[in-house]
Enzyme design. Structure first.
Site, PDB file in Angstrom:
ATOM      1  N   ARG A  85       0.839  -1.206   0.000  1.00  0.00           N
ATOM      2  CA  ARG A  85       0.000   0.000   0.000  1.00  0.00           C
ATOM      3  C   ARG A  85       0.873   1.255   0.000  1.00  0.00           C
ATOM      4  O   ARG A  85       0.549   2.245  -0.656  1.00  0.00           O
ATOM      5  CB  ARG A  85      -0.948  -0.012   1.197  1.00  0.00           C
ATOM      6  CG  ARG A  85      -1.982   1.109   1.120  1.00  0.00           C
ATOM      7  CD  ARG A  85      -3.054   0.969   2.173  1.00  0.00           C
ATOM      8  NE  ARG A  85      -2.508   1.047   3.517  1.00  0.00           N
ATOM      9  CZ  ARG A  85      -3.177   0.744   4.619  1.00  0.00           C
ATOM     10  NH1 ARG A  85      -4.437   0.340   4.534  1.00  0.00           N
ATOM     11  NH2 ARG A  85      -2.619   0.841   5.806  1.00  0.00           N
ATOM     12  N   LYS A 187      -2.577   6.576   1.310  1.00  0.00           N
ATOM     13  CA  LYS A 187      -2.400   7.021   2.703  1.00  0.00           C
ATOM     14  C   LYS A 187      -1.461   8.231   2.685  1.00  0.00           C
ATOM     15  O   LYS A 187      -0.268   8.121   2.976  1.00  0.00           O
ATOM     16  CB  LYS A 187      -1.851   5.860   3.537  1.00  0.00           C
ATOM     17  CG  LYS A 187      -2.272   5.942   4.995  1.00  0.00           C
ATOM     18  CD  LYS A 187      -2.109   4.617   5.670  1.00  0.00           C
ATOM     19  CE  LYS A 187      -2.143   4.722   7.175  1.00  0.00           C
ATOM     20  NZ  LYS A 187      -3.345   5.268   7.745  1.00  0.00           N
ATOM     21  N   GLU A 223     -16.221   6.263   5.407  1.00  0.00           N
ATOM     22  CA  GLU A 223     -15.236   5.885   6.431  1.00  0.00           C
ATOM     23  C   GLU A 223     -15.666   6.397   7.795  1.00  0.00           C
ATOM     24  O   GLU A 223     -16.528   7.268   7.912  1.00  0.00           O
ATOM     25  CB  GLU A 223     -13.877   6.502   6.113  1.00  0.00           C
ATOM     26  CG  GLU A 223     -13.321   6.031   4.794  1.00  0.00           C
ATOM     27  CD  GLU A 223     -11.848   5.723   4.887  1.00  0.00           C
ATOM     28  OE1 GLU A 223     -11.434   4.966   5.782  1.00  0.00           O
ATOM     29  OE2 GLU A 223     -11.114   6.232   4.043  1.00  0.00           O
TER      30      GLU A 223
END
Ligand code: PLP
Ligand code: COI
Length: 343
Positions: A85, A187, A223
């Site tokens: 990721r 991220k 989220e």
């Protein structure tokens, strides 16, 4: 901040707070390659005032944990997934990749160097690891940096949300943290900058954090603060939202698999409509820091919807928690390749 000593730590009462541990890993990207990679003691980064990270937010990070097992070994949970990721986050922000094998090796070096700070089994606490990459050098035009620092530091942590496994309440936000074709899947620091004001407003109103809705119509749950959402439908389906603007949570994908293969539930990524909360008997927030936090109530348009209970954990949420944390702490058999023992 002064250095902490392991003997002074109250393992049972840790929150989610920075601690300046003795060792971290750093590497420097210069002239097109990673240089000077290794463990260092200095916890301060020395960078130019013209660093792109300071002006244009060229920063990506990861979050992962090391767990102490009952036989006093220490293990990581799916570190390869964090490496992958981080690579995709780096690609999105035009940053160099830190190769997967070296990433996992560097994480292990940080854990071993700070081994006294891996909390004892049974305390419920873990050693949180924070890999971070920033654009440095002197590039004041809006372009990718030509130098980077990659670092991994560590700190012992307890619960992220105050309740731990006790349910907490959330409120929907009018703000968006990310756009569908923006950086929500990565991220990157900017997503978290965008979440500071909505998160603060939610906490000032007495909620643990806010729930973001889809940035197109504000009809679907995306989220829960810095965690993904899941719900258990009244007919027993584990459902978690699928959207291009949410972070692909490693915990969420692990729960999707465990719900289906260990709990025998149907598990799916599908839309979760904010006006259909009655379809769900339980709900939770999941992530590395959050682990599984049961959602007691969700406030939307002035009305508080209670899922299972504001004080008790629902049975499926509890079973998912026990299965996931059992694997992470080495008391439940892990699916092939999910845990990596360090020592
Ligand atoms: N969503 C956001 C915005 C996060 O910051 C995190 C934390 O990493 C998660 C979800 C959960 O992801 P993971 O389970 O990989 O930690
Ligand atoms: C994590 O769960 O590791 C996260 O990154 C959440 C964090 C921003 C507190």
């Amino acid at each position: 901040m002064s250095r902490v000593e392991a003997k002074d730590i109250d393992w049972e009462n840790l929150g989610f707070n920075y601690m300046d541990l003795p060792y971290r890993f750093t590497a420097h990207w210069k002239n097109g390659e990673w240089q000077d990679a290794g463990i260092v003691e200095d916890s301060t980064l020395h960078i130019s005032e013209a660093s792109p990270v300071l002006h244009y937010g060229q920063a990506v990070f990861e979050g992962m944990k090391a767990y102490r097992t009952p036989d006093d070994s220490v293990q990581l949970f799916r570190p390869d997934q964090n490496a992958k990721r981080m690579q995709s986050s780096c690609e999105r922000l035009l940053m160099p990749v830190f190769p997967e094998e070296q990433f996992v090796d560097a994480v292990k070096q940080v854990v071993k160097a700070n081994i006294d700070f891996v909390p004892p089994y049974g305390s419920g606490a873990t050693l949180y690891l924070r890999p971070l990459m920033i654009g440095t050098g002197e590039m004041i035009g809006v372009h990718a940096a030509d130098e980077y620092i990659f670092t991994i530091f560590a700190m012992p942590v307890g619960s992220y949300f105050k309740g731990g496994l006790s349910p907490v309440n959330f409120i929907t936000s009018d703000y968006d943290r990310a756009a569908h074709r923006g950086t929500g899947q990565s991220k990157v620091g900017g997503n978290y900058a965008a979440s500071l004001l909505p998160g603060d407003r939610a906490r000032k109103q007495g909620f643990a954090d806010c729930v973001y809705l889809d940035p197109i119509e504000h009809r679907k749950i995306e989220e829960v603060g810095a965690a993904n959402f899941f719900g258990i439908t009244k007919d027993g389906i584990f459902r978690t939202p699928k959207s291009p603007s949410i972070l692909p949570s490693i915990t969420k994908y692990s729960l999707l698999w465990l719900a289906e293969n260990r709990l025998g539930l149907k598990a799916e990524e599908a839309d979760v409509y904010i006006d259909r909360l009655d379809d769900y008997s339980e709900a939770g927030a999941c992530g590395t820091a959050a682990v599984i936090s049961p959602i007691g109530g969700l406030q939307h348009n002035g009305k508080l919807h209670i899922f299972y209970s504001e004080t008790k954990v629902g049975p499926i949420t509890g079973e998912l928690f026990n299965t996931l944390t059992g694997i992470q702490f080495g008391t439940v058999e892990a699916p092939e390749g999910w845990v990596e023992r360090i020592l």
